[in-house]
Design an enzyme around this catalytic site. Structure first.
Site, PDB file in Angstrom:
ATOM      1  N   CYS A 385       0.713  -1.111  -0.159  1.00 27.18           N
ATOM      2  CA  CYS A 385       0.229  -0.084  -0.537  1.00 27.18           C
ATOM      3  C   CYS A 385       0.467   1.346  -0.151  1.00 27.18           C
ATOM      4  CB  CYS A 385      -0.981   0.261   1.007  1.00 27.18           C
ATOM      5  SG  CYS A 385      -2.312   1.208   1.455  1.00 27.18           S
ATOM      6  N   CYS A 388      -0.304   4.353   1.883  1.00 26.84           N
ATOM      7  CA  CYS A 388      -0.291   4.046   3.308  1.00 26.84           C
ATOM      8  C   CYS A 388       1.609   4.290   3.967  1.00 26.84           C
ATOM      9  CB  CYS A 388      -0.222   2.773   4.401  1.00 26.84           C
ATOM     10  SG  CYS A 388      -2.241   2.432   3.717  1.00 26.84           S
ATOM     11  N   ASP A 389       2.225   3.587   3.343  1.00 27.10           N
ATOM     12  CA  ASP A 389       3.546   3.555   3.892  1.00 27.10           C
ATOM     13  C   ASP A 389       4.833   4.361   2.541  1.00 27.10           C
ATOM     14  OD1 ASP A 389       2.424   1.388   5.673  1.00 27.10           O
ATOM     15  OD2 ASP A 389       3.003   0.131   3.562  1.00 27.10           O
TER      16      ASP A 389
END
Ligand code: NAP
Length: 561
Positions: A385, A388-389
């Protein structure tokens, strides 16, 4: 930075639309909430300023919020043991609920929800989790590492915060913004968020967990799977905790929609508007894969919109019509005989529903590469992701594997964040849209064509190398990296469909006709689970058709003709 913080005028920090929304939310506040902020000049000054301005605005919006600003060091910081700058504590005399780092972006939602719960004196845990937590009689320090753009993070943060409200003497909740706390992030080797550390690493968990599972693992400091193997959780299926743990009343609805991506949310709107009663159940977060897409550029009416923002708008709209239950996963479905008008019975981790129809909009999940090292280094350099990261890799070197729309969108997003990106693709042409390919070329992102990853390598802690093979000439090379994002497509989530006897096509997707009916009367499917083009607009179209077919069948059941 988050739109929450764009300046609107001289007097206010938060823009007017956000303030209006907050005013509505704060209508429900009961008891005064004290926000104590701590900052050390010279440490994350920009974020400390955001935190203080954000909190001051909240106090201006309602007299139920009081803000006290402190410096580090100070007597109060010492008394509470606050050392990280900035830190934000909610009612620190009563609870241990702390944000290490300003609650920017997605985490702003967890912060506001925490204020409301504290003010109401409610923990907000489900009827299953609350009684489960009664078993805890030891201290727990829960640290949830988060990033501002991670849509999964607020859910995990809230489980920790709810626990801290429910058991103030025992549970401490720290929401750690990883960018502002690089030392902690490094100490716990955080490589993907949300990442939860309990009691200094006595137990840790990656990703968003259903609240009930979070509570069980926090109590026992073990994976649910391990507990199951030990027989410690009779009746638990590894993902959900059965209704025997809770005091659950069955609900009766015309239609249960399983999955709250674009298809499920649209089906909810259309079902209710057609006069049916419906509920949308989502085991994770609303929005499906789109919520993880950094930018969407092909949804009509929005030239360029973050996927999460688009799905927030869509879910807000859907919730005006239908209840949407996040964190509620389906465990089993009893089909019943349609000829005899027997209802279907759906059992979830929270309760039971009797229903006349089901729409499956369970979408798809990331496909795994299957290369050696992928599982070992997941969350330690291997990610799926980018929303997200991505932040973790600012200034670092990362490979993106894949040649579809997701891979190219993610590559552009990471490049934009200041990540040194290389795309690795197994063929010599991309399947992604031409406009994305043009952007990749324009940004000068290098591509290793005809290349596959043979092995993901690293040391004890993290990934540091990809062993690559050129499929044309067999040459083996090494690419030194700090991380890799795998974006090689989706695998449809068809477990429930299979259990129900729904026909699955050769390509693994659910078979539907043009009206979104499956082979099983009263069961419909919509969105990514049906395969095909897999766009937001097609999912929405399918969701609406599925709901209208269900409506038609409930009044004129074709299986009775
Ligand atoms: P996708 O379109 O299926 O592309 C997957 C990519 O991964 C392909 O390039 C494929 O290579 C490669 N691949 C598959 N298995 C592999 C393996 N084992 N090893 C190495 N490479 C492998 O998946 P996606 O990009 O995730 O997109 C999924 C769906 O969502 C699509 O329908 C897409 O259009 C949609 N989507 C749309 C948008 C948008 O419109 N903005 C954004 C994201 C996703 P080959 O090309 O050689 O098969």
């Amino acid at each position: 930075m988050s739109p929450l913080f764009s300046k609107s005028n001289d007097d206010w920090f938060l823009p007017e639309d956000v303030r209006k929304q907050l005013l509505k939310t704060f209508d429900s506040l009961k008891n005064t909430v004290v926000l104590e902020t701590f900052a050390q000049p010279g440490e994350n000054d920009e974020f400390a300023e955001y935190m203080n301005k954000f909190c001051r605005d909240l106090a201006k919006l309602t007299d139920k919020i009081v803000v006290r600003e402190h410096e580090i060091p100070s007597a109060r910081a010492e008394e509470l043991g606050v050392t990280a700058s900035p830190t934000l504590c909610i009612n620190p005399d009563d609870y241990y609920i702390r944000f290490l780092g300003a609650p920017v972006g997605e985490e702003g939602k967890a912060f506001i929800t925490a204020i409301v719960l504290v003010s109401l004196g409610m923990h907000g845990l489900s009827d299953v989790s609350g009684p489960l937590l009664e078993q805890l009689n030891e201290e727990r320090m829960v640290q949830v590492f988060v990033s501002p753009t991670c849509p999964y993070c607020p859910g995990q943060s809230m489980s920790a915060i709810k626990g801290a409200i429910a058991k103030p003497g025992l549970i401490k909740a720290e929401i750690v913004e990883m960018n502002e706390n690089p030392e902690l992030t490094k100490r716990y080797n955080v490589g993907s968020v949300p990442h939860t550390i309990i009691n200094d690493g006595a137990h840790s968990a990656l990703g968003l967990m259903p609240e009930e599972r979070f509570i069980v693992e926090m109590i026992y400091l073990k994976d649910a799977e391990e507990l199951l193997a030990e027989g410690a959780l009779p009746g638990m299926d590894g993902k959900h905790i059965p209704s025997q743990y809770g005091n659950i009343e069955p609900g009766e609805v015309d239609l249960v929609i399983i999955g709250a991506g674009p298809a499920g949310l649209t089906a909810g709107i259309y079902a209710i508007r057609a006069g049916l009663t419906a509920v949308v159940l989502e085991k994770n977060i609303v929005g499906g894969q789109v919520a993880l897409t950094p930018v969407v550029e092909n949804y009509p009416g929005f030239a360029n919109v973050p996927g999460k923002q688009l799905m927030d708008i869509m879910s807000e709209h859907a919730r005006e019509y239908t209840p949407v239950h996040e964190g509620e996963g389906v465990e089993s479905i009893q089909m019943g005989d349609p000829e005899k008008d027997e209802p279907m019975i759906i059992t979830t981790n929270r309760g039971q529903y009797t229903t006349k129809g089901i729409i499956l909009s369970t979408g798809a999940v990331y496909r795994q590469l299957g290369a050696p090292g992928e599982t070992r280094y997941f969350g330690r350099g291997i990610n799926y992701c980018a929303s997200c990261d991505g932040y973790l890799y600012k200034g670092k070197k990362v490979a993106i594997i894949g040649g579809g729309n997701t891979a190219l969108t993610d590559a552009l997003h990471l490049k934009n964040l200041g990540v040194d990106v290389t795309i690795i693709h197994r063929r010599d042409t991309f399947r992604a849209q031409q406009s994305l390919q043009d952007s990749i070329e324009h940004e000068g992102i290098p591509v290793l064509w005809n290349t596959v990853v043979e092995e993901i390598q690293g040391d004890e802690m993290r990934v540091n190398n990809l062993q690559l093979r050129n499929i044309k000439d067999g040459t083996m090379t090494n690419l030194s990296v700090d991380g890799a994002f795998i974006a090689i497509g989706q695998v449809p989530t068809t477990d429930l469909a299979k259990e129900m006897g729904v026909t699955i096509k050769e390509d693994g997707y659910v078979e539907v006709d043009t009206t979104m009916r499956t082979n099983i009367p009263r069961v419909y499917a919509a969105g990514d689970i049906t395969g095909g083009l897999q766009q937001i607009v097609t999912a929405i179209g399918e969701g609406s058709i599925a709901a209208m077919s269900a409506f038609e069948d409930l009044s004129h059941p074709y299986w009775k003709k």
